[in-house]
Design a protein around this motif. Structure first.
Motif, PDB file in Angstrom:
ATOM      1  N   PHE A 239       5.535   9.087 -13.610  1.00  0.00           N
ATOM      2  CA  PHE A 239       6.364   9.093 -12.396  1.00  0.00           C
ATOM      3  C   PHE A 239       5.251   8.194 -11.261  1.00  0.00           C
ATOM      4  O   PHE A 239       5.761   7.180 -11.120  1.00  0.00           O
ATOM      5  N   LEU A 240       4.286   8.553 -11.043  1.00  0.00           N
ATOM      6  CA  LEU A 240       2.635   7.329  -9.931  1.00  0.00           C
ATOM      7  C   LEU A 240       3.402   6.304 -10.464  1.00  0.00           C
ATOM      8  O   LEU A 240       3.613   5.510  -9.553  1.00  0.00           O
ATOM      9  N   TYR A 241       3.374   5.955 -11.993  1.00  0.00           N
ATOM     10  CA  TYR A 241       3.678   4.246 -12.214  1.00  0.00           C
ATOM     11  C   TYR A 241       4.834   3.685 -12.208  1.00  0.00           C
ATOM     12  O   TYR A 241       5.063   2.743 -11.094  1.00  0.00           O
ATOM     13  N   ALA A 242       5.538   4.385 -12.013  1.00  0.00           N
ATOM     14  CA  ALA A 242       7.316   3.656 -12.261  1.00  0.00           C
ATOM     15  C   ALA A 242       6.755   3.605 -10.317  1.00  0.00           C
ATOM     16  O   ALA A 242       7.467   2.797  -9.497  1.00  0.00           O
TER      17      ALA A 242
ATOM     18  N   ARG B 202       1.022  -1.367  -0.532  1.00  0.00           N
ATOM     19  CA  ARG B 202       0.546   0.150   0.153  1.00  0.00           C
ATOM     20  C   ARG B 202       0.978   1.577   0.299  1.00  0.00           C
ATOM     21  O   ARG B 202       1.910   1.399   0.632  1.00  0.00           O
ATOM     22  N   ALA B 203       0.346   2.638  -0.744  1.00  0.00           N
ATOM     23  CA  ALA B 203       0.691   3.496  -0.905  1.00  0.00           C
ATOM     24  C   ALA B 203      -0.294   5.168  -1.080  1.00  0.00           C
ATOM     25  O   ALA B 203      -1.150   4.265  -1.974  1.00  0.00           O
ATOM     26  N   THR B 204       0.156   6.230  -0.570  1.00  0.00           N
ATOM     27  CA  THR B 204      -0.310   6.963  -1.234  1.00  0.00           C
ATOM     28  C   THR B 204       0.098   7.214  -2.292  1.00  0.00           C
ATOM     29  O   THR B 204       1.479   8.038  -2.629  1.00  0.00           O
ATOM     30  N   TYR B 205      -0.892   8.142  -3.057  1.00  0.00           N
ATOM     31  CA  TYR B 205      -0.097   8.174  -4.837  1.00  0.00           C
ATOM     32  C   TYR B 205      -1.021  10.021  -4.590  1.00  0.00           C
ATOM     33  O   TYR B 205      -1.896  10.274  -4.455  1.00  0.00           O
ATOM     34  N   GLY B 206      -0.476  10.971  -4.945  1.00  0.00           N
ATOM     35  CA  GLY B 206      -1.130  12.576  -5.436  1.00  0.00           C
ATOM     36  C   GLY B 206      -0.103  13.588  -5.515  1.00  0.00           C
ATOM     37  O   GLY B 206       0.773  13.331  -5.883  1.00  0.00           O
ATOM     38  N   LEU B 207      -1.247  14.700  -5.431  1.00  0.00           N
ATOM     39  CA  LEU B 207      -0.619  15.931  -6.241  1.00  0.00           C
ATOM     40  C   LEU B 207      -0.573  17.013  -5.024  1.00  0.00           C
ATOM     41  O   LEU B 207      -2.039  16.964  -4.450  1.00  0.00           O
ATOM     42  N   SER B 208       0.350  17.306  -4.578  1.00  0.00           N
ATOM     43  CA  SER B 208      -0.036  18.708  -3.893  1.00  0.00           C
ATOM     44  C   SER B 208       0.731  19.874  -4.067  1.00  0.00           C
ATOM     45  O   SER B 208       1.521  20.117  -5.137  1.00  0.00           O
ATOM     46  N   PRO B 209      -0.079  20.912  -4.021  1.00  0.00           N
ATOM     47  CA  PRO B 209      -0.091  22.405  -4.393  1.00  0.00           C
ATOM     48  C   PRO B 209       1.571  22.700  -4.023  1.00  0.00           C
ATOM     49  O   PRO B 209       1.855  24.225  -4.262  1.00  0.00           O
ATOM     50  N   GLY B 210       2.304  22.262  -3.229  1.00  0.00           N
ATOM     51  CA  GLY B 210       3.349  22.799  -2.318  1.00  0.00           C
ATOM     52  C   GLY B 210       2.878  23.176  -0.669  1.00  0.00           C
ATOM     53  O   GLY B 210       1.719  22.970  -0.137  1.00  0.00           O
ATOM     54  N   ASP B 211       3.887  22.765   0.216  1.00  0.00           N
ATOM     55  CA  ASP B 211       3.722  22.959   1.629  1.00  0.00           C
ATOM     56  C   ASP B 211       4.765  23.334   2.040  1.00  0.00           C
ATOM     57  O   ASP B 211       5.652  23.784   1.763  1.00  0.00           O
ATOM     58  N   ALA B 212       5.269  23.109   3.633  1.00  0.00           N
ATOM     59  CA  ALA B 212       6.201  23.148   4.038  1.00  0.00           C
ATOM     60  C   ALA B 212       7.237  23.164   4.554  1.00  0.00           C
ATOM     61  O   ALA B 212       8.830  23.387   3.648  1.00  0.00           O
ATOM     62  N   GLY B 213       7.619  22.320   3.414  1.00  0.00           N
ATOM     63  CA  GLY B 213       8.889  21.503   3.175  1.00  0.00           C
ATOM     64  C   GLY B 213       8.832  21.760   1.430  1.00  0.00           C
ATOM     65  O   GLY B 213      10.132  21.043   1.012  1.00  0.00           O
TER      66      GLY B 213
END
Length: 257
Positions: free
Chosen positions: A247-250, A187-198
């Motif tokens: 990228f996600l598929y990799a 199991r893994a999380t796959y996603g897109l973020s618009p940006g964050d503290a890191g």
């Protein structure tokens, strides 16, 4: 910095994406994030006990949800952001207002600025009477980014080897669009973020729940121990959604290989 109106990408299918991110980019993302968890998520939570949001055909916001009206039965409602405006429908009647403050937005949605959907990486609520840093350009950028994510994650869901996929949701607490795929070991999380503290820029990511070979250069993100694809590479691609999917598929193939 160039005016953001002139720095949007040409026709790529995601023309709202900004080619150059303005200096105030993360500050504006944080204010949209506050709207997402304190108003949009809160509106759905108050009615249903759920707060997941969606990438919509126009903007982003709640799915249609039911509000109980006592003896009058139930009424379909929805609350969403498009650009620098907030919209709501109740029983088929649509309303709109310019986004100004959290208090004004919450009153429009019929809630108090809430914290039920807030996560550890959410910005503090802050002064709910401060004017929010929103704009038509930033709103269009975020909507296009989440729409791109919905498409790429949808392609991942369609893979024949996909196991136990979660619904694709825009999580108001993290302010990312994501899904989880795999059994207990993969199991893994796959996603897109618009940006964050890191990360001071948008990025796609894969976050494995279990152990992976961290010596593999694919797992390149020091902020959370997973893998990320930076915005510059995504917007430089002729097909941004295709680049994200690859990228996600990799990552999917790496974990399930």
């Amino acid at each position: 910095m160039n005016d953001v109106r002139s720095s949007q990408l040409p026709a790529t299918g995601y023309s709202g994406l900004l080619a150059e991110l303005p200096d105030h980019y993360l500050a504006s993302v944080e204010d949209y994030h506050r709207l997402a968890y304190a108003v949009l998520g809160e509106a759905r939570w108050a009615a249903t006990g759920r707060f997941g949001l969606r990438s919509l055909e126009v903007g982003f916001g709640t799915p249609v949800f039911q509000v109980t009206m006592g003896r009058a039965g139930e009424m379909e409602c929805q609350v969403w952001v498009d650009g620098d405006e907030l919209f709501a429908t109740e029983g088929g009647v649509e309303r709109a207002m310019p986004i100004t403050t959290l208090n004004a937005a919450a009153a429009f949605a019929g809630v108090s600025p809430g914290t039920e959907a807030r996560e550890h990486d959410s910005p503090e609520l802050g002064d709910p009477d401060r004017w929010l840093r929103v704009s038509p350009e930033m709103g269009a950028h975020l909507a296009a980014w989440f729409r791109l994510g919905k498409r790429a994650l949808g392609q991942l869901h369609e893979l024949p080897d996909t196991v136990e996929p979660d619904e694709i949701q825009l999580w108001p607490g993290h302010f990312d669009i994501a899904t989880a795929i795999g059994d207990a070991e993969t199991r893994a999380t796959y996603g897109l973020s618009p940006g964050d503290a890191g990360h001071s820029f948008p990025y796609a990511y894969v976050g494995p729940w279990g152990e992976v070979d961290r010596s593999d250069p694919y797992w390149n993100d020091a902020a959370f121990g997973g893998a990320s694809l930076p915005y510059a590479e995504i917007v430089a691609a002729s097909d941004p959604a295709g680049a994200v999917f690859e990228f996600l598929y990799a990552g999917f193939d790496n974990i399930n290989g």
